[in-house]
Design an enzyme around this catalytic site. Structure first.
Site, PDB file in Angstrom:
ATOM      1  N   GLY A 116      10.393  61.308  71.636  1.00  0.00           N
ATOM      2  CA  GLY A 116      10.862  62.535  72.282  1.00  0.00           C
ATOM      3  C   GLY A 116      10.979  62.433  73.791  1.00  0.00           C
ATOM      4  CG  ASN A 117       8.320  59.871  76.061  1.00  0.00           C
ATOM      5  OD1 ASN A 117       8.814  59.383  75.040  1.00  0.00           O
ATOM      6  ND2 ASN A 117       7.490  59.200  76.836  1.00  0.00           N
ATOM      7  CE  LYS A 147      10.330  65.344  62.634  1.00  0.00           C
ATOM      8  NZ  LYS A 147       9.536  64.263  63.205  1.00  0.00           N
ATOM      9  CE  LYS A 149      11.355  58.681  67.083  1.00  0.00           C
ATOM     10  NZ  LYS A 149      10.227  59.557  66.914  1.00  0.00           N
ATOM     11  CE  LYS A 201       5.399  58.260  67.561  1.00  0.00           C
ATOM     12  NZ  LYS A 201       6.744  58.660  67.138  1.00  0.00           N
TER      13      LYS A 201
HETATM   14  N1  LIG Z   1      -4.568  57.191  67.851  1.00  0.00           N
HETATM   15  C1  LIG Z   1      -3.620  57.435  68.761  1.00  0.00           C
HETATM   16  N2  LIG Z   1      -3.262  56.474  69.632  1.00  0.00           N
HETATM   17  C2  LIG Z   1      -2.307  56.703  70.565  1.00  0.00           C
HETATM   18  N3  LIG Z   1      -1.654  57.872  70.700  1.00  0.00           N
HETATM   19  C3  LIG Z   1      -1.950  58.873  69.845  1.00  0.00           C
HETATM   20  C4  LIG Z   1      -2.945  58.706  68.851  1.00  0.00           C
HETATM   21  N4  LIG Z   1      -3.038  59.862  68.152  1.00  0.00           N
HETATM   22  C5  LIG Z   1      -2.161  60.703  68.690  1.00  0.00           C
HETATM   23  N5  LIG Z   1      -1.473  60.129  69.716  1.00  0.00           N
HETATM   24  C6  LIG Z   1      -0.432  60.826  70.486  1.00  0.00           C
HETATM   25  O1  LIG Z   1       0.755  60.724  69.718  1.00  0.00           O
HETATM   26  C7  LIG Z   1       1.862  60.662  70.626  1.00  0.00           C
HETATM   27  C8  LIG Z   1       3.089  60.133  69.879  1.00  0.00           C
HETATM   28  O2  LIG Z   1       3.564  61.127  69.023  1.00  0.00           O
HETATM   29  P1  LIG Z   1       4.812  62.064  69.394  1.00  0.00           P
HETATM   30  O3  LIG Z   1       4.753  62.449  70.836  1.00  0.00           O
HETATM   31  O4  LIG Z   1       4.886  63.128  68.366  1.00  0.00           O
HETATM   32  O5  LIG Z   1       5.979  61.043  69.111  1.00  0.00           O
HETATM   33  P2  LIG Z   1       7.438  60.791  69.695  1.00  0.00           P
HETATM   34  O6  LIG Z   1       7.245  59.846  70.862  1.00  0.00           O
HETATM   35  O7  LIG Z   1       8.178  60.152  68.561  1.00  0.00           O
HETATM   36  O8  LIG Z   1       8.028  62.108  70.107  1.00  0.00           O
HETATM   37  C9  LIG Z   1       1.352  59.773  71.729  1.00  0.00           C
HETATM   38  O9  LIG Z   1       2.098  59.904  72.921  1.00  0.00           O
HETATM   39  C10 LIG Z   1      -0.095  60.273  71.882  1.00  0.00           C
HETATM   40  O10 LIG Z   1      -0.133  61.353  72.781  1.00  0.00           O
HETATM   41  N1  LIG Z   2      13.826  63.592  63.415  1.00  0.00           N
HETATM   42  C1  LIG Z   2      12.710  63.306  64.141  1.00  0.00           C
HETATM   43  O1  LIG Z   2      11.810  62.609  63.685  1.00  0.00           O
HETATM   44  O2  LIG Z   2      12.656  63.861  65.429  1.00  0.00           O
HETATM   45  P1  LIG Z   2      11.457  63.774  66.488  1.00  0.00           P
HETATM   46  O3  LIG Z   2      11.109  62.330  66.625  1.00  0.00           O
HETATM   47  O4  LIG Z   2      12.036  64.362  67.749  1.00  0.00           O
HETATM   48  O5  LIG Z   2      10.331  64.590  65.920  1.00  0.00           O
END
Ligand SMILES: Nc1ncnc2c1ncn2[C@@H]1O[C@H](COP(=O)(O)OP(=O)(O)O)[C@@H](O)[C@H]1O
Ligand SMILES: NC(=O)OP(=O)(O)O
Length: 315
Positions: A12-13, A129, A213, A275
């Site tokens: 997302g970031n 989700k 994703k 992930k």
């Molecule tokens: N055990 C872990 N180790 C590292 N990060 C973790 C852990 N549990 C939760 N996180 C958090 O999960 C985040 C990733 O998930 P998310 O932000 O939903 O994913 P995305 O980058 O796909 O948007 C990391 O940036 C961190 O803040």
């Molecule tokens: N489709 C999907 O997984 O989107 P995000 O990673 O933004 O949650």
């Protein structure tokens, strides 16, 4: 390091900060492209996937706000297609701009991609989700009191609408994706987890869901036999005892060790857990492959396969 076929999933970031305007997302993607182009400079063949959770949730809200007989709200599968298209368009141009600035000759394309799911997937009965903006508990409860929408607390970050997220079974366009990447075209695909469809004899039919994703990228990496699945997110490494004084970063980890940590509930559902699961599924299904979970800023570590959390089947 020789030429590798790499599937990179963008978190997302990489697309969205506080500002959800098109201009701000395009700017964020330009910054992301500056990092991604390092793979191309390194000679790797690149497939890029990305999320759409915030964007598809925002689009649904816009649909609902404007809904009328003459201008009906679009269903969720179509909203996924719309966000796949808009983010793909921004990312494709961002990549092209950076390639031009660095005088690299490379074609970039984004592909409308459909991902087949099982209509009997239990996920349709249990939405998980998170999409769209974060609400307070009170705002979420108010929304739930006057609609069928479900809201859940998202990993300590606030309350978000949740929708079904079935697991990908196959990717309709995987053969053409492979042809494109094998011809050296940077291919942006399975955006937003892919447009969720079910197979009805010789036709597909869209379903109301948002595929994760990371799982869609894992399925794609398996189907194109990628050397590497790279999952880029907000942290350089996966940690155990995350956010506690005992937190420890994971560097080279076997599937066996990762499964042990999963049993200990080390990874938050809806954020790090999918992930880790996607990484494990990829290397288990395709033991020649490796999976790396890290941040965009740490791509140099991915290039040398020495940084980030590297998951392999080996002990
Ligand atoms: N055990 C872990 N180790 C590292 N990060 C973790 C852990 N549990 C939760 N996180 C958090 O999960 C985040 C990733 O998930 P998310 O932000 O939903 O994913 P995305 O980058 O796909 O948007 C990391 O940036 C961190 O803040
Ligand atoms: N489709 C999907 O997984 O989107 P995000 O990673 O933004 O949650």
């Amino acid at each position: 390091m020789g030429k590798r076929k790499i599937v990179v999933a963008l978190g997302g970031n990489a697309i969205l900060s506080e500002d959800a305007s098109a201009a701000a997302q395009q700017q964020a993607l330009k910054h992301t492209a500056e990092f991604l182009v390092q793979f191309i400079e390194n000679g790797d063949d690149l497939i890029i996937s990305h999320g759409n959770g915030p964007q598809v949730g925002n689009l649904l809200l816009q649909q609902e706000a404007a809904n009328s007989e003459k201008n009906p709200a679009m269903p969720l599968d179509t909203c996924v297609a719309m966000t796949q298209g808009s983010i793909g368009y921004w990312l494709q141009n961002a990549m092209n701009d950076v390639l031009t600035e660095r005088q690299l000759e490379k074609e970039v394309v984004s592909l409308v991609t459909q991902v087949v799911v099982d209509e009997k997937d239990p996920a349709f009965e249990k939405p998980t989700k998170p999409i769209g903006p974060f609400l307070t508990k009170e705002e979420a409860e108010k929304e739930m009191s006057h609609s069928n929408a479900v809201f859940k607390e998202d990993a300590g970050r606030g309350w978000r609408k949740v929708v079904p997220s079935p697991k990908p079974i196959s990717i309709k366009e995987h053969k053409v994706i492979n042809q494109l990447v094998n011809s050296g075209v940077v291919t942006i695909t399975v955006g937003g987890g892919g447009i969720p469809v079910v197979q009805k004899e010789n036709k597909v039919q869209g379903v109301e869901a948002v595929i994760d994703k990371d799982f869609a990228s894992q399925k794609l990496a398996e189907l194109v036999k990628a050397d590497l699945l790279v999952i880029l997110t907000g942290v350089d490494n996966v940690f155990v005892n995350y956010n506690t004084p005992e937190q420890k970063k994971l560097e080279r980890v076997s599937v066996k060790e990762m499964k042990q940590y999963m049993e200990e509930d080390q990874f938050a559902a809806g954020s790090m857990l999918p992930k880790v699961e996607a990484a494990i599924q990829f290397v288990e299904g395709y033991p020649e492959g490796k999976a790396i979970i890290t941040s965009l800023e740490n791509i140099q570590g991915v290039l040398t396969e020495e940084g980030g959390t590297i998951i392999t089947v080996m002990d």
